[in-house]
Design a protein around this motif. Sequence first.
Motif, PDB file in Angstrom:
ATOM      1  N   THR A  54       5.467  17.866  14.871  1.00 31.95           N
ATOM      2  CA  THR A  54       6.483  18.237  13.895  1.00 31.95           C
ATOM      3  C   THR A  54       7.115  16.973  13.320  1.00 31.95           C
ATOM      4  O   THR A  54       7.621  16.129  14.077  1.00 31.95           O
ATOM      5  N   ILE A  55       7.067  16.858  12.000  1.00 34.98           N
ATOM      6  CA  ILE A  55       7.713  15.737  11.328  1.00 34.98           C
ATOM      7  C   ILE A  55       9.059  16.194  10.780  1.00 34.98           C
ATOM      8  O   ILE A  55       9.195  17.328  10.305  1.00 34.98           O
ATOM      9  N   SER A  56      10.054  15.325  10.885  1.00 38.15           N
ATOM     10  CA  SER A  56      11.380  15.628  10.356  1.00 38.15           C
ATOM     11  C   SER A  56      12.017  14.318   9.907  1.00 38.15           C
ATOM     12  O   SER A  56      11.512  13.232  10.201  1.00 38.15           O
ATOM     13  N   ARG A  57      13.124  14.419   9.196  1.00 40.27           N
ATOM     14  CA  ARG A  57      13.809  13.208   8.731  1.00 40.27           C
ATOM     15  C   ARG A  57      15.302  13.448   8.670  1.00 40.27           C
ATOM     16  O   ARG A  57      15.768  14.577   8.479  1.00 40.27           O
ATOM     17  N   ASP A  58      16.022  12.365   8.830  1.00 43.26           N
ATOM     18  CA  ASP A  58      17.474  12.358   8.680  1.00 43.26           C
ATOM     19  C   ASP A  58      17.766  11.454   7.492  1.00 43.26           C
ATOM     20  O   ASP A  58      17.699  10.223   7.616  1.00 43.26           O
ATOM     21  N   ASN A  59      18.063  12.041   6.351  1.00 46.46           N
ATOM     22  CA  ASN A  59      18.250  11.247   5.133  1.00 46.46           C
ATOM     23  C   ASN A  59      19.469  10.332   5.222  1.00 46.46           C
ATOM     24  O   ASN A  59      19.477   9.251   4.642  1.00 46.46           O
ATOM     25  N   ALA A  60      20.484  10.762   5.944  1.00 44.88           N
ATOM     26  CA  ALA A  60      21.687   9.934   6.079  1.00 44.88           C
ATOM     27  C   ALA A  60      21.398   8.650   6.861  1.00 44.88           C
ATOM     28  O   ALA A  60      22.051   7.632   6.667  1.00 44.88           O
ATOM     29  N   LYS A  61      20.398   8.722   7.746  1.00 43.17           N
ATOM     30  CA  LYS A  61      20.040   7.564   8.569  1.00 43.17           C
ATOM     31  C   LYS A  61      18.765   6.878   8.083  1.00 43.17           C
ATOM     32  O   LYS A  61      18.308   5.915   8.707  1.00 43.17           O
TER      33      LYS A  61
ATOM     34  N   TYR B  87       1.574   4.404  12.666  1.00 41.52           N
ATOM     35  CA  TYR B  87       2.325   3.636  11.684  1.00 41.52           C
ATOM     36  C   TYR B  87       3.159   4.577  10.829  1.00 41.52           C
ATOM     37  O   TYR B  87       2.644   5.572  10.305  1.00 41.52           O
ATOM     38  N   CYS B  88       4.427   4.251  10.660  1.00 39.38           N
ATOM     39  CA  CYS B  88       5.226   5.015   9.709  1.00 39.38           C
ATOM     40  C   CYS B  88       5.188   4.314   8.351  1.00 39.38           C
ATOM     41  O   CYS B  88       4.909   3.120   8.256  1.00 39.38           O
ATOM     42  N   TYR B  89       5.447   5.098   7.320  1.00 35.29           N
ATOM     43  CA  TYR B  89       5.549   4.523   5.987  1.00 35.29           C
ATOM     44  C   TYR B  89       6.640   5.250   5.213  1.00 35.29           C
ATOM     45  O   TYR B  89       7.041   6.360   5.576  1.00 35.29           O
ATOM     46  N   ALA B  90       7.109   4.581   4.181  1.00 35.64           N
ATOM     47  CA  ALA B  90       8.126   5.183   3.325  1.00 35.64           C
ATOM     48  C   ALA B  90       7.902   4.723   1.889  1.00 35.64           C
ATOM     49  O   ALA B  90       7.584   3.550   1.654  1.00 35.64           O
ATOM     50  N   VAL B  91       8.077   5.631   0.958  1.00 34.23           N
ATOM     51  CA  VAL B  91       7.991   5.327  -0.472  1.00 34.23           C
ATOM     52  C   VAL B  91       9.424   5.151  -0.961  1.00 34.23           C
ATOM     53  O   VAL B  91      10.184   6.126  -1.015  1.00 34.23           O
TER      54      VAL B  91
ATOM     55  N   ALA C  47      16.818   4.880  -2.760  1.00 32.72           N
ATOM     56  CA  ALA C  47      16.356   6.236  -2.461  1.00 32.72           C
ATOM     57  C   ALA C  47      15.006   6.150  -1.769  1.00 32.72           C
ATOM     58  O   ALA C  47      14.258   5.189  -1.970  1.00 32.72           O
ATOM     59  N   ILE C  48      14.742   7.139  -0.929  1.00 31.87           N
ATOM     60  CA  ILE C  48      13.445   7.236  -0.266  1.00 31.87           C
ATOM     61  C   ILE C  48      12.803   8.554  -0.657  1.00 31.87           C
ATOM     62  O   ILE C  48      13.413   9.613  -0.474  1.00 31.87           O
ATOM     63  N   ASN C  49      11.601   8.498  -1.167  1.00 31.53           N
ATOM     64  CA  ASN C  49      10.879   9.703  -1.553  1.00 31.53           C
ATOM     65  C   ASN C  49      10.130  10.219  -0.324  1.00 31.53           C
ATOM     66  O   ASN C  49      10.702  10.795   0.572  1.00 31.53           O
ATOM     67  N   PHE C  50       8.851   9.975  -0.251  1.00 32.13           N
ATOM     68  CA  PHE C  50       8.071  10.435   0.882  1.00 32.13           C
ATOM     69  C   PHE C  50       8.245   9.502   2.084  1.00 32.13           C
ATOM     70  O   PHE C  50       8.404   8.292   1.934  1.00 32.13           O
ATOM     71  N   MET C  51       8.206  10.094   3.273  1.00 35.54           N
ATOM     72  CA  MET C  51       8.103   9.355   4.524  1.00 35.54           C
ATOM     73  C   MET C  51       7.008  10.035   5.346  1.00 35.54           C
ATOM     74  O   MET C  51       6.799  11.251   5.208  1.00 35.54           O
ATOM     75  N   GLY C  52       6.343   9.261   6.178  1.00 31.84           N
ATOM     76  CA  GLY C  52       5.281   9.889   6.945  1.00 31.84           C
ATOM     77  C   GLY C  52       4.703   8.987   8.008  1.00 31.84           C
ATOM     78  O   GLY C  52       5.211   7.881   8.254  1.00 31.84           O
TER      79      GLY C  52
ATOM     80  N   VAL D  92       3.378  14.103   6.608  1.00 30.85           N
ATOM     81  CA  VAL D  92       4.223  13.560   5.557  1.00 30.85           C
ATOM     82  C   VAL D  92       5.343  14.555   5.268  1.00 30.85           C
ATOM     83  O   VAL D  92       5.169  15.771   5.431  1.00 30.85           O
ATOM     84  N   ILE D  93       6.491  14.013   4.859  1.00 28.95           N
ATOM     85  CA  ILE D  93       7.631  14.851   4.506  1.00 28.95           C
ATOM     86  C   ILE D  93       8.283  14.260   3.264  1.00 28.95           C
ATOM     87  O   ILE D  93       8.450  13.038   3.160  1.00 28.95           O
ATOM     88  N   ASN D  94       8.662  15.128   2.311  1.00 24.99           N
ATOM     89  CA  ASN D  94       9.307  14.608   1.106  1.00 24.99           C
ATOM     90  C   ASN D  94      10.822  14.656   1.256  1.00 24.99           C
ATOM     91  O   ASN D  94      11.352  15.084   2.288  1.00 24.99           O
ATOM     92  N   GLY D  95      11.515  14.230   0.226  1.00 31.87           N
ATOM     93  CA  GLY D  95      12.964  14.148   0.319  1.00 31.87           C
ATOM     94  C   GLY D  95      13.645  15.490   0.496  1.00 31.87           C
ATOM     95  O   GLY D  95      14.755  15.566   1.036  1.00 31.87           O
ATOM     96  N   GLY D  96      12.972  16.560   0.069  1.00 31.01           N
ATOM     97  CA  GLY D  96      13.531  17.892   0.203  1.00 31.01           C
ATOM     98  C   GLY D  96      13.158  18.589   1.495  1.00 31.01           C
ATOM     99  O   GLY D  96      13.573  19.732   1.724  1.00 31.01           O
ATOM    100  N   GLY D  97      12.369  17.914   2.337  1.00 31.36           N
ATOM    101  CA  GLY D  97      12.004  18.471   3.633  1.00 31.36           C
ATOM    102  C   GLY D  97      10.676  19.199   3.669  1.00 31.36           C
ATOM    103  O   GLY D  97      10.308  19.778   4.693  1.00 31.36           O
ATOM    104  N   ARG D  98       9.933  19.172   2.555  1.00 31.08           N
ATOM    105  CA  ARG D  98       8.624  19.816   2.548  1.00 31.08           C
ATOM    106  C   ARG D  98       7.645  18.955   3.332  1.00 31.08           C
ATOM    107  O   ARG D  98       7.602  17.738   3.139  1.00 31.08           O
ATOM    108  N   THR D  99       6.842  19.600   4.189  1.00 34.62           N
ATOM    109  CA  THR D  99       5.971  18.868   5.093  1.00 34.62           C
ATOM    110  C   THR D  99       4.503  19.221   4.883  1.00 34.62           C
ATOM    111  O   THR D  99       4.171  20.291   4.346  1.00 34.62           O
ATOM    112  N   ASN D 100       3.651  18.326   5.336  1.00 40.38           N
ATOM    113  CA  ASN D 100       2.220  18.569   5.330  1.00 40.38           C
ATOM    114  C   ASN D 100       1.602  17.832   6.514  1.00 40.38           C
ATOM    115  O   ASN D 100       2.075  16.735   6.870  1.00 40.38           O
TER     116      ASN D 100
END
Length: 121
Positions: free
Chosen positions: A68-75, A94-98, A30-35, A50-58
Amino acid sequence: QVQLVESGGGLVQPGGSLRLSCAASGSILAINFMGWYRQAPGKERDLVAVINGGGRTNYVDSVKGRFTISRDNAKNTVYLQMNSLKPEDTAVYYCYAVVLVAGIPYEHVYWGQGTQVTVSS
């Protein structure tokens, strides 16, 4: 165990746009935060978005309304759409992921290799 591969950096004129991508692969449960962070020459690495697993951004104030930050959880991929770029956006991004990894009972932070973004006329 986990690799983050970035793409999409380059040279762009002020006012232009770029889209960064960062794909995570490996033994991911699983991936929690990405940013995204960025580091300009002679400066510290600072958080951009930063964006969390539910799509909340900051976002950091300096990029609000432009990035604009976004994520594709399937990918397992995070994106950073950068519009209205300014010379002061020039930095290595630099990207990061928890990530929760198979066989490890706690989350760990993984980093991409960095991609250069240069905004100049």
